[in-house]
Design a protein around this motif. Sequence first.
Motif, mmCIF file in Angstrom:
data_model
loop_
_atom_site.group_PDB
_atom_site.id
_atom_site.type_symbol
_atom_site.label_atom_id
_atom_site.label_comp_id
_atom_site.label_asym_id
_atom_site.label_seq_id
_atom_site.Cartn_x
_atom_site.Cartn_y
_atom_site.Cartn_z
ATOM 1 N N PHE A 178 0.691 -1.340 0.143
ATOM 2 C CA PHE A 178 -0.026 0.100 -0.418
ATOM 3 C C PHE A 178 0.324 1.444 -0.174
ATOM 4 N N ARG A 179 0.252 2.140 -1.008
ATOM 5 C CA ARG A 179 1.468 3.055 -0.980
ATOM 6 C C ARG A 179 0.270 4.232 0.491
ATOM 7 N N ILE A 180 0.789 5.450 1.153
ATOM 8 C CA ILE A 180 0.651 6.513 1.697
ATOM 9 C C ILE A 180 0.808 7.135 1.721
ATOM 10 N N THR A 181 -0.250 8.320 2.073
ATOM 11 C CA THR A 181 0.004 9.547 2.074
ATOM 12 C C THR A 181 -1.775 10.134 2.919
ATOM 13 N N THR A 182 -1.018 11.228 3.544
ATOM 14 C CA THR A 182 -2.163 11.945 4.554
ATOM 15 C C THR A 182 -2.245 13.380 4.125
ATOM 16 N N LEU A 183 -3.432 13.371 5.126
ATOM 17 C CA LEU A 183 -3.607 15.068 4.367
ATOM 18 C C LEU A 183 -3.796 15.647 5.651
ATOM 19 N N ASP A 184 -2.846 16.882 6.102
ATOM 20 C CA ASP A 184 -2.571 17.539 7.136
ATOM 21 C C ASP A 184 -3.505 18.862 7.041
ATOM 22 N N GLU A 185 -4.129 19.070 7.696
ATOM 23 C CA GLU A 185 -5.522 20.094 7.788
ATOM 24 C C GLU A 185 -4.740 21.020 8.706
ATOM 25 N N GLN A 186 -4.522 22.448 8.107
ATOM 26 C CA GLN A 186 -4.072 23.420 9.198
ATOM 27 C C GLN A 186 -5.409 24.837 9.840
ATOM 28 N N THR A 187 -6.305 24.128 9.729
ATOM 29 C CA THR A 187 -7.277 24.524 10.057
ATOM 30 C C THR A 187 -8.107 23.770 11.271
ATOM 31 N N LEU A 188 -8.860 24.011 12.208
ATOM 32 C CA LEU A 188 -9.639 22.700 12.662
ATOM 33 C C LEU A 188 -10.767 22.673 12.680
ATOM 34 N N THR A 189 -11.227 21.364 12.538
ATOM 35 C CA THR A 189 -12.666 21.531 11.660
ATOM 36 C C THR A 189 -14.307 22.200 12.520
ATOM 37 N N HIS A 190 -15.088 23.171 13.100
ATOM 38 C CA HIS A 190 -15.682 23.194 13.798
ATOM 39 C C HIS A 190 -16.870 22.987 13.783
ATOM 40 N N THR A 191 -16.500 21.312 14.404
ATOM 41 C CA THR A 191 -18.200 20.075 15.089
ATOM 42 C C THR A 191 -17.055 19.681 15.836
ATOM 43 N N ILE A 284 -9.763 5.106 3.209
ATOM 44 C CA ILE A 284 -10.158 6.624 4.043
ATOM 45 C C ILE A 284 -9.324 6.390 5.376
ATOM 46 N N TRP A 285 -8.655 6.762 6.149
ATOM 47 C CA TRP A 285 -8.707 6.433 7.660
ATOM 48 C C TRP A 285 -8.901 8.130 8.023
ATOM 49 N N LEU A 286 -9.360 8.500 8.743
ATOM 50 C CA LEU A 286 -9.734 9.005 9.755
ATOM 51 C C LEU A 286 -10.166 9.016 11.652
ATOM 52 N N ALA A 287 -8.845 9.449 12.278
ATOM 53 C CA ALA A 287 -8.552 9.756 13.492
ATOM 54 C C ALA A 287 -9.449 11.136 13.886
ATOM 55 N N THR A 288 -9.940 11.056 15.096
ATOM 56 C CA THR A 288 -10.452 12.771 15.617
ATOM 57 C C THR A 288 -10.388 13.352 16.651
ATOM 58 N N CYS A 289 -9.900 14.108 16.821
ATOM 59 C CA CYS A 289 -9.550 14.883 17.964
ATOM 60 C C CYS A 289 -10.319 15.759 18.997
ATOM 61 N N PRO A 290 -10.711 15.598 19.517
ATOM 62 C CA PRO A 290 -12.055 16.356 19.852
ATOM 63 C C PRO A 290 -11.443 17.366 20.768
ATOM 64 N N HIS A 295 -15.390 21.826 18.258
ATOM 65 C CA HIS A 295 -14.029 21.956 17.907
ATOM 66 C C HIS A 295 -13.052 20.555 18.198
ATOM 67 N N THR A 296 -12.817 19.699 16.209
ATOM 68 C CA THR A 296 -12.092 18.936 15.583
ATOM 69 C C THR A 296 -10.886 18.831 15.503
ATOM 70 N N ARG A 297 -9.992 18.399 15.336
ATOM 71 C CA ARG A 297 -9.235 17.896 15.003
ATOM 72 C C ARG A 297 -8.902 17.183 14.054
ATOM 73 N N CYS A 298 -8.760 17.141 12.647
ATOM 74 C CA CYS A 298 -8.727 15.682 11.649
ATOM 75 C C CYS A 298 -6.959 15.308 11.189
ATOM 76 N N PHE A 299 -7.057 14.139 12.234
ATOM 77 C CA PHE A 299 -6.155 13.434 10.941
ATOM 78 C C PHE A 299 -6.570 12.359 9.416
ATOM 79 N N TRP A 300 -6.127 12.650 9.031
ATOM 80 C CA TRP A 300 -6.724 11.546 7.605
ATOM 81 C C TRP A 300 -5.330 10.674 7.335
ATOM 82 N N THR A 301 -5.624 9.660 6.911
ATOM 83 C CA THR A 301 -4.384 8.673 6.203
ATOM 84 C C THR A 301 -5.280 8.278 5.222
ATOM 85 N N PHE A 302 -4.942 7.903 3.962
ATOM 86 C CA PHE A 302 -4.647 7.153 2.682
ATOM 87 C C PHE A 302 -4.190 6.397 2.356
#
Length: 373
Positions: A178-191, A284-290, A295-302
């Motif tokens: 498997f080839r792994i990539t990530t998506l790093d968001e600079q802002t929190l999600t307002h939820t 699509i793998w998502l770990a959420t930090c409350p 406010h939630t920080r999203c850690f995305w891995t693909f």
Amino acid sequence: MTDDTVSPVVFRSLQRPSDESIQQFYRAMGTCWQPVLRSADLVADGVAGEETCETANFGANAMRSVTLLDKPLVIARLDGKLTALLDVCRHFQARLSLGEITSVNGQAAIQCPYHGWAYAPDGQCVRIPQLAADRRIPETVSVPTFQVTEALGLIWVCMADEPVFDIPLFDEFHQSTFRITTLDEQTLTHTSSPRMIMATLDDTHFPWVHEGILGTRDQPQAPDHTVTRDGSTLKVSYTTEQPASLASGATAGDHPVTIHYDNSVHMPNVIKLKKTTPTGRYIIWLATCPVDYCHTRCFWTFARDYDTDPSHDAAYESFSAHVRSQDKPIIESQQPWLLPPFWTKIELPQAGIDEPLIQYQRWLQELGVVIDV
Ligand code: FES
Ligand SMILES: [Fe+2]
């Protein structure tokens, strides 16, 4: 529209949750492992993030401030060992993370910026510079510490002595096919974290929010979901058709692609969508930090096991970012940010059609993550 023309249910949905609901959310989520930081971001030279942080380092030492469940924490590597402390000095409550890493009796410690008190990895105060040389530091001078560990490229913290569930497995993350990539968001999600998980689990929005990418509006019917529980995991599977895209294993063509989804929500805060296409598997793998209740920080891995040439990563990253940009404003518009319990009838989930979401929310209620008082 004036207040008296708004139905009580809709009006209620716009109100802030009660303090007790919020505190209960923090209590219940505090018994689970929560991702707080990418391991790669706790490094010797520091990586500035959105949150206020100072990084001071030498050798295997680094520290970073994070917020988890409305509590300030300092995550540190001291002599190579990971630790998580409440980011509040016992003396006059300054933020320890604004200080620096120092050495006390040859061991790394966190030094408060205000008067120089220093704390060992176990939270014990090991130096009070103002204290006379013959005075001992009482053992009661310490700051709380929390369980902390590393897995799947992330640092996880649990605020309870006994986490209710283990950290989730993600087998493909470790597989060389498997080839792994990530998506790093600079802002929190307002939820809230549960709303973020629900939005990722939801499939009936595909034709509406991701038209032409994950669905088409001439086929809005929900697929036949199979929903089961397995230990700490809610499992959802179904088969559907989607337009050709990077995430369906086909980059072009007018014909829709048949895709089988095997989704799993590791309760309550991590979700994995596994798409099996004629070309291969796309995850699509998502770990959420409350960070707090809204406010939630999203850690995305693909992960993908086709088209694995690293030079193609940028196209996949940009595809993921585009899909995410379609979802984010809609998720942030959903209020109240904390899920309301079923009995309030604020939501109108449809039996069968919304079955995965109903089952997830029911489990959240059993775990005490969702209450209303
Ligand atoms: S507030 Fe930290 S040493 Fe005084
Ligand atoms: Fe979406």
